[in-house]
Each structure stands twice: as structure tokens, then as C-alpha cells.
Design a protein around this motif. Structure first.
Motif, PDB file in Angstrom:
ATOM      1  N   GLY A 108       0.823  -1.374   0.092  1.00 50.52           N
ATOM      2  CA  GLY A 108       0.047  -0.466   0.019  1.00 50.52           C
ATOM      3  C   GLY A 108       1.161   1.406   0.266  1.00 50.52           C
ATOM      4  N   GLY A 109       2.431   1.171  -0.368  1.00 54.46           N
ATOM      5  CA  GLY A 109       2.628   2.758  -0.209  1.00 54.46           C
ATOM      6  C   GLY A 109       2.458   3.173  -1.601  1.00 54.46           C
ATOM      7  N   MET A 110       2.385   2.618  -2.367  1.00 56.44           N
ATOM      8  CA  MET A 110       1.598   4.132  -3.676  1.00 56.44           C
ATOM      9  C   MET A 110       0.545   4.682  -2.799  1.00 56.44           C
ATOM     10  SD  MET A 110       0.340   3.009  -7.713  1.00 56.44           S
ATOM     11  CE  MET A 110      -1.351   2.142  -7.184  1.00 56.44           C
ATOM     12  N   THR A 111      -0.341   3.881  -2.293  1.00 55.52           N
ATOM     13  CA  THR A 111      -1.459   4.264  -1.317  1.00 55.52           C
ATOM     14  C   THR A 111      -1.099   6.036  -0.472  1.00 55.52           C
ATOM     15  OG1 THR A 111      -3.049   2.847  -2.161  1.00 55.52           O
ATOM     16  CG2 THR A 111      -3.891   4.032  -0.567  1.00 55.52           C
ATOM     17  N   LEU A 112      -0.017   5.495   0.375  1.00 51.57           N
ATOM     18  CA  LEU A 112      -0.396   6.157   0.885  1.00 51.57           C
ATOM     19  C   LEU A 112       0.723   7.727   0.556  1.00 51.57           C
ATOM     20  CD1 LEU A 112       0.697   7.436   4.239  1.00 51.57           C
ATOM     21  CD2 LEU A 112       3.141   6.043   3.833  1.00 51.57           C
ATOM     22  N   LEU A 113       1.473   7.342  -0.523  1.00 55.06           N
ATOM     23  CA  LEU A 113       2.278   8.330  -1.579  1.00 55.06           C
ATOM     24  C   LEU A 113       0.489   9.758  -2.295  1.00 55.06           C
ATOM     25  CD1 LEU A 113       5.330   7.373  -2.830  1.00 55.06           C
ATOM     26  CD2 LEU A 113       5.057   8.321  -0.953  1.00 55.06           C
ATOM     27  N   TRP A 115      -9.625  10.023  -1.701  1.00 54.13           N
ATOM     28  CA  TRP A 115      -9.486   9.983  -3.159  1.00 54.13           C
ATOM     29  C   TRP A 115      -8.445   8.671  -3.352  1.00 54.13           C
ATOM     30  CZ3 TRP A 115      -4.413  11.459  -4.467  1.00 54.13           C
ATOM     31  CH2 TRP A 115      -4.378  10.761  -6.120  1.00 54.13           C
ATOM     32  N   ALA A 116      -7.426   8.416  -2.599  1.00 50.66           N
ATOM     33  CA  ALA A 116      -6.507   7.415  -2.368  1.00 50.66           C
ATOM     34  C   ALA A 116      -6.681   5.846  -2.386  1.00 50.66           C
ATOM     35  CB  ALA A 116      -5.212   7.307  -1.381  1.00 50.66           C
ATOM     36  N   MET A 117      -7.961   6.095  -1.514  1.00 50.90           N
ATOM     37  CA  MET A 117      -8.618   4.150  -1.464  1.00 50.90           C
ATOM     38  C   MET A 117      -9.114   4.006  -2.863  1.00 50.90           C
ATOM     39  SD  MET A 117      -7.129   3.175   1.120  1.00 50.90           S
ATOM     40  CE  MET A 117      -8.260   1.522   1.511  1.00 50.90           C
ATOM     41  N   ALA A 118      -9.946   5.370  -3.346  1.00 46.81           N
ATOM     42  CA  ALA A 118     -10.693   4.767  -4.434  1.00 46.81           C
ATOM     43  C   ALA A 118      -9.963   4.316  -5.326  1.00 46.81           C
ATOM     44  CB  ALA A 118     -11.473   5.743  -5.399  1.00 46.81           C
ATOM     45  N   GLU A 119      -8.563   5.193  -6.012  1.00 42.40           N
ATOM     46  CA  GLU A 119      -7.638   5.102  -6.772  1.00 42.40           C
ATOM     47  C   GLU A 119      -6.714   3.750  -6.219  1.00 42.40           C
ATOM     48  OE1 GLU A 119      -5.774   6.897  -9.074  1.00 42.40           O
ATOM     49  OE2 GLU A 119      -7.896   7.905  -9.241  1.00 42.40           O
ATOM     50  N   ARG A 120      -7.002   3.256  -5.346  1.00 42.03           N
ATOM     51  CA  ARG A 120      -6.699   1.469  -4.991  1.00 42.03           C
ATOM     52  C   ARG A 120      -7.225   0.467  -5.647  1.00 42.03           C
ATOM     53  NH1 ARG A 120      -3.698  -0.515   0.024  1.00 42.03           N
ATOM     54  NH2 ARG A 120      -4.564  -2.660   0.818  1.00 42.03           N
ATOM     55  N   GLU A 121      -8.492   1.148  -4.804  1.00 44.76           N
ATOM     56  CA  GLU A 121      -9.714  -0.535  -5.829  1.00 44.76           C
ATOM     57  C   GLU A 121      -9.681  -0.578  -6.901  1.00 44.76           C
ATOM     58  OE1 GLU A 121     -13.389   0.004  -4.364  1.00 44.76           O
ATOM     59  OE2 GLU A 121     -12.349  -0.176  -2.432  1.00 44.76           O
TER      60      GLU A 121
END
Length: 304
Positions: free
Chosen positions: A214-219, A250-256
């Protein structure tokens, strides 16, 4: 495992994720699907076969990953590294408040209850309960089998877990119990050493493990927040909370939508973690004025 090598001024990631066994089929659970879990981290299936029991287990990578980390960067032997864990296994696990809480807390209908989970199979029931009764707070749960496994690993090395006697016992048990892991899955397991993903936040350089971690999501969250003056908003504050929630949503939507295993599909990490990408997301808001939509159908009668 994200490793910072200060003397060399570089970082590396040692990946040892669990992997699907060769007995897995893409459509094996379609007929068991009930619903997406409320936390959006998985799915609820009949019999909870994806969450508990032999079918829910992937090829374990922890032994191989820790052995690789020790080989690359350690200063003690494999046998010495196992000794603290072996000592704990010999004396047993104490039932702490956290452990007891996991057993008795109800996390909702989409998650197997802890008391069910620890006795899902006959062996786990034998080890972690007293004939189905939970151990009390402060009691010790003995696990001599785990201690013997540690002893064998200390003597034979980590290879025994994947290509030796331990591997043979694991594979035989999974075949007999309907799991997906086979001897060749264990024998073929290898950890991977990769480069981390780099980013920044207000002038500070950051390195994180890339997908499927999940590092990308944190960034992405930090890139989003960098566009706002959080210091001026203060903390705690309504604006500070709103901005953080926006960033995480927003980042969690991108993650999914985008996060996946790069061994199987391309993930455009550089594009997704670009500052410009987050800036565009910050600007994607509805009009600040009120929007009202009225829908009237034939059953509504005469409008007044």
C-alpha cells in the motif's frame, strides 16, 4: 520488508507475499459468492472458505523472506536468530487482553468471529482451546508442536520448510484437507528483492514499498494533502479533518481501481504518484452553488 542501508545510501524491498497455490482455479468460488464485505477488503462467501480453513491459505513466504533478509543483511546465524521464537514456543503463549479481546469481540456479519476462527479446524481447536472452551485471561497456551518445528528449522535451515521434511508434511496435509498448496508450490517459492517507490512530502524524501503493497496509496494521500495549508488550519479543526478524509477517500478509490500485483498486470506507479495527478484530483469538485434535481413521474400526480 523495506530495508534502509545507511552506509550505502540506498534502500531495497524484500517481498515475501503469500501466493496462490497451484490448486486454485479462477472460478472456484463464483457459486459461493454472497456479497462484498462492508469494509471493502474482500468478499463474503458461503462457508467462509476464503477467510477460514485450508482453502483460505496461500503459499507462506515468511520463512523464506526472513531467511533472505538475514542472508543479505544479518550478522548472526540462522539458528541463533530462531532461538527467541523457540523460547516463546516452548513456554507457551500467554493470553493477554488483546488476545482475549480478539476472541470475544463481534466484528460484524462479514468477519468470522474470533472464537470460531481459532477452532475452525480440529487441530486449531486442539491447540487454542480447552475442548472448545476459551482459555482465560493470563493463562498460557502450550504449543509443543510449534516448538518442535522451530527446532527442526534451526537444525535443518529454512530450506526444510520449502523442500524438506516440513514441506512434505505441509503438502500432504493440504492435499488431504482440500487446500490448494502442493509440494511444487513450496519448492518453487522464492522471495523477490525490488526497488522501493520514491516520493516526497513538503521537501522530505519518502520511500515506500511498491505494489501490491500500500505504499503507493500512502504517497497519493500525502500528494493530495500537500496542496493545502494544514498548519494554518490547525489541529484539531474541521478543515484539517475534512482534508484528511478527502485525501484518504480519493487514494482508497484509486487503490481499488489501480492497485494490483505487477507480476500479473501493469500498474502505472509513476503516473499515479505524480504531484500533478493529485493536483488534478484536488480540483475535481462540484460547483460551489446548490444543485437541485427534481424528478416527477406519472405516479406523482399534479405538481403544485
Amino acid at each position: 520488508m523495506l530495508v534502509h542501508l545507511a552506509g550505502q545510501g540506498r534502500q531495497e524491498v524484500i517481498e515475501f507475499y503469500a501466493r496462490a497455490g497451484s490448486g486454485v482455479r479462477a472460478d472456484q468460488w463464483q457459486h459461493l459468492f454472497l456479497r462484498e464485505a462492508a469494509d471493502r477488503y474482500g468478499y463474503v462467501l458461503e462457508g467462509r472458505v476464503n477467510d477460514c480453513g485450508y482453502q483460505s491459505v496461500g503459499v507462506p513466504g515468511t520463512v523464506a523472506g526472513l531467511a533472505e533478509a538475514l542472508r543479505r543483511h544479518g550478522t548472526i546465524s540462522w539458528a541463533d536468530a530462531i532461538q527467541p521464537g523457540l523460547a516463546v514456543a516452548r513456554r507457551g503463549m500467554r493470553v493477554t487482553g488483546n488476545v482475549r479481546s480478539f476472541w470475544v469481540t463481534d466484528y460484524g456479519p462479514d468477519v468470522a468471529h474470533g472464537e470460531q476462527r481459532i477452532q475452525w479446524t480440529p487441530e486449531s481447536r486442539r491447540i487454542y482451546t480447552r475442548d472448545g472452551e476459551l482459555y482465560a485471561l493470563g493463562e498460557t497456551i502450550a504449543n509443543p508442536d510449534l516448538a518442535r518445528t522451530y527446532e527442526r528449522l534451526a537444525a535443518a535451515g529454512p530450506e526444510d520448510f520449502y523442500r524438506g521434511d516440513i514441506a512434505a508434511e505441509i503438502a500432504a496435509d493440504f492435499v488431504a484437507s482440500g487446500g490448494s498448496i502442493r509440494a511444487e508450490d513450496l519448492a518453487g517459492y522464492r522471495p523477490r528483492v525490488t526497488e522501493p517507490v520514491a516520493g516526497s512530502y513538503r521537501g522530505r524524501r519518502l520511500v515506500v514499498p511498491g505494489p501490491p503493497a500500500g505504499g503507493m496509496t500512502l504517497l497519493q494521500m500525502l500528494n493530495y494533502l500537500e496542496g493545502f495549508d494544514l498548519a494554518a488550519a490547525g489541529w484539531p479543526s474541521v478543515e484539517g479533518v475534512v482534508r484528511r478524509v478527502e485525501a484518504m477517500g480519493w487514494a482508497m478509490a484509486e487503490r481499488e481501481e489501480h492497485l494490483a500485483d505487477p507480476l500479473f498486470t501493469a500498474v502505472p506507479v509513476e503516473d499515479l504518484t505524480a504531484k500533478e495527478y493529485a493536483a488534478a484530483a484536488r480540483g475535481a469538485h462540484d460547483s460551489p452553488t446548490t444543485t437541485q434535481v427534481c424528478v416527477v413521474d406519472a405516479a406523482a400526480g399534479r405538481c403544485r
